[in-house]
Each structure stands twice: as structure tokens, then as C-alpha cells.
Design an enzyme around this catalytic site. Structure first.
Site, mmCIF file in Angstrom:
data_model
loop_
_atom_site.group_PDB
_atom_site.id
_atom_site.type_symbol
_atom_site.label_atom_id
_atom_site.label_comp_id
_atom_site.label_asym_id
_atom_site.label_seq_id
_atom_site.Cartn_x
_atom_site.Cartn_y
_atom_site.Cartn_z
ATOM 1 C CD GLU A 85 59.520 118.475 -51.231
ATOM 2 O OE1 GLU A 85 58.551 119.279 -51.620
ATOM 3 O OE2 GLU A 85 58.945 117.123 -51.131
ATOM 4 C CD1 TRP A 88 55.625 123.293 -52.754
ATOM 5 C CD2 TRP A 88 55.578 123.293 -55.248
ATOM 6 N NE1 TRP A 88 54.267 122.861 -52.935
ATOM 7 C CE2 TRP A 88 54.444 123.045 -54.562
ATOM 8 C CE3 TRP A 88 55.208 124.017 -56.064
ATOM 9 C CZ2 TRP A 88 53.049 122.961 -54.942
ATOM 10 C CZ3 TRP A 88 54.657 124.048 -57.343
ATOM 11 C CH2 TRP A 88 53.491 123.636 -56.073
ATOM 12 C CD1 TRP A 116 35.281 132.289 -47.035
ATOM 13 C CD2 TRP A 116 35.396 129.746 -46.982
ATOM 14 N NE1 TRP A 116 35.722 131.820 -48.700
ATOM 15 C CE2 TRP A 116 35.987 130.536 -48.130
ATOM 16 C CE3 TRP A 116 35.223 128.909 -46.238
ATOM 17 C CZ2 TRP A 116 36.966 128.878 -48.642
ATOM 18 C CZ3 TRP A 116 36.557 127.932 -47.206
ATOM 19 C CH2 TRP A 116 36.843 128.262 -48.598
ATOM 20 C CG ASN A 151 53.176 118.156 -47.848
ATOM 21 O OD1 ASN A 151 53.130 119.690 -47.555
ATOM 22 N ND2 ASN A 151 53.565 117.453 -49.175
ATOM 23 C CD1 TRP A 169 39.785 130.225 -46.956
ATOM 24 C CD2 TRP A 169 41.952 130.741 -46.736
ATOM 25 N NE1 TRP A 169 40.273 131.999 -48.066
ATOM 26 C CE2 TRP A 169 41.483 131.697 -47.653
ATOM 27 C CE3 TRP A 169 43.351 130.016 -46.779
ATOM 28 C CZ2 TRP A 169 42.294 132.384 -48.288
ATOM 29 C CZ3 TRP A 169 43.919 131.166 -47.334
ATOM 30 C CH2 TRP A 169 43.859 132.502 -48.034
ATOM 31 C CD1 TRP A 192 48.120 126.965 -44.264
ATOM 32 C CD2 TRP A 192 45.659 127.110 -44.209
ATOM 33 N NE1 TRP A 192 47.117 126.205 -43.182
ATOM 34 C CE2 TRP A 192 46.330 126.455 -43.144
ATOM 35 C CE3 TRP A 192 43.760 126.632 -44.304
ATOM 36 C CZ2 TRP A 192 45.510 124.930 -42.233
ATOM 37 C CZ3 TRP A 192 43.404 126.132 -44.236
ATOM 38 C CH2 TRP A 192 43.908 124.954 -42.131
#
Length: 245
Positions: A85, A88, A116, A151, A169, A192
Site C-alpha cells: 500500500e 501504491w 459528462w 478504500n 468525475w 479518481w
């Protein structure tokens, strides 16, 4: 907030105390892999992210303490996964360095031109936790009230906003930027843009109801943040529209 996952307090001393608790005081790190997809309570994950994001705790400190733990206590899939993690987090820094401002573009690094929606009602319902999808709404209520979200929750609400509602988004990423205690530029915007399917790789379109049943099977998390659903039976808590009181 008395029902928050954890009473986060700033500063290095609090960060180190949390690190000691999660490793040496409780051995929770040894079962991280099995717990990491939880959503309710303080110990399903390390909860170190706010301190890492604020600079109160160095990822190197976490790494070296983990290595000491592996030497003195146990080394297993869970301890490996906590290190993963941390890596990441680094990945998103390198990803942002490579992609530059494209991680903020409507079409993302993939440069897709997608229509969108800017529907104000849909946006307000999502942001306020009033979509009618219990898992999404519970997570958004937690975020609005505490500045925290798991998460698993983040993946679901992002997928729902972009891939089900078709809303821009970037508005979701911006809201997270304003509300998250652990806001971090590259992790937030990188996750995102990936959730919106704009990296050029695999698109993960979550089935929200299935996710709800898989990760909150008894509906405890939903009822915790949506008390209006407390009397809905477990068989219908994930799909209350089928329930006739």
C-alpha cells in the site's frame, strides 16, 4: 463525531501512537489482508493515511517499523500488503509526474471525449448521500460528517458517480479534495481518473448492490450511517426499494 471510525488527532506524537497500536499493541497488522476491505470501526485498516498526507508521519518510518515487526513478531501476507500500500502511494506520484496535468482533464490521460452530465439534482443527491443506493449514501454521509471513508467505499462512490450517473468525475475528485482528512493530490486524482475509466487501462464498473452484499453482508455499516434504514430487514437492506414496511 462520536460515531466516526477513529478520533483522528493531528501531530507526530498521535501518528506514532497509532503506528505502535496497530503493530505492537494489537498485532492488527498481522491480519490486515483479511480486514482491509472493511468499512466499519477503527481497526479494519491502518488509518495512517491522514498523518502521512499531513506530513506528520514518514512512509519510511512506517516501512522500517514494519520490517522490525516482521523480524521480531511475524512476516506474512498482511505485513507484505501494508508495504504494498505504501508502494501504491508512490506509484501515483510517479504516475502524476509522467501524466502531468492530464490527470485533471475531463478525458484523463486517455484523452477520451465523453459527454459528462452536469445535472445539479443528481450531483446534490450524490454529494449529500441521497441517491437511494444505501452503500453509496452511507459512505457519503460518513465523508460529509467525518472527513473519512474506507478504500472500499471510495471505489464504490466514485464508480457510481462517473459510470452510473455519468456525472463529471472531476467534481467528485474536487469534493474529496475539500473533505478528506487524508487528501493527497496524486493519490486522490490518480484514483479518481482511474475510477472514471480514463487511464487507458481496464475499466472497473462496480455493481454497487453486489459490493454492498459482499462487504457489508449484515448491513451493519449501512445502518450505522443511515439510521432511517435501521428497521429494514437484512434481506432487503441492500435493496430497500423492494421492501414494503
Amino acid at each position: 463525531n462520536p460515531i466516526a471510525a477513529l478520533a483522528f488527532k493531528g501531530g507526530e506524537a498521535e501518528a506514532l501512537a497509532r503506528l505502535r497500536h496497530y503493530l505492537w499493541g494489537s498485532d492488527l497488522v498481522a491480519t490486515y489482508f483479511e480486514r482491509r476491505n472493511g468499512m466499519l470501526g477503527g481497526d479494519y485498516s491502518t488509518k495512517l493515511a491522514p498523518w502521512l498526507a499531513a506530513g506528520c508521519l514518514s512512509p519510511r518510518t512506517v516501512y522500517h517499523e514494519l520490517k522490525k515487526y516482521e523480524t521480531q513478531r511475524t512476516a506474512n501476507k498482511s505485513t507484505y500488503w501494508v508495504v504494498f500500500e505504501l508502494i501504491w502511494r508512490d506509484f501515483f506520484r510517479f504516475y502524476a509526474a509522467k501524466q502531468g496535468s492530464r490527470i485533471f482533464h475531463a478525458g484523463g490521460p486517455a484523452g477520451l471525449r465523453l459527454p459528462w452530465s452536469s445535472d445539479p439534482e443528481l450531483w446534490e443527491r450524490w454529494a449529500a448521500g441521497r441517491t437511494g443506493m444505501p452503500l453509496v449514501d452511507a459512505n457519503m454521509c460518513e465523508l460529509q460528517q467525518t472527513g473519512w471513508m474506507s478504500n472500499r467505499g471510495r471505489q464504490n462512490v466514485a464508480s457510481y458517480l462517473a459510470l452510473d450517473l455519468g456525472l463529471d468525475w472531476r467534481r467528485g475528485a474536487d469534493l474529496f479534495e475539500h473533505l478528506l482528512l487524508d487528501y493527497d493530490v496524486t493519490s486522490n486524482w490518480g484514483n479518481w481518473v482511474a475510477a472514471a475509466g480514463l487511464t487507458g487501462g481496464r475499466v472497473n464498473h462496480f455493481n454497487i448492490t453486489k459490493q454492498s452484499k459482499d462487504y457489508d453482508p449484515a448491513g451493519d455499516y449501512i445502518r450505522h450511517w443511515l439510521p432511517e434504514l435501521e428497521n429494514v430487514p437484512t434481506a432487503r437492506i441492500h435493496e430497500p426499494w423492494f421492501y414494503a414496511a
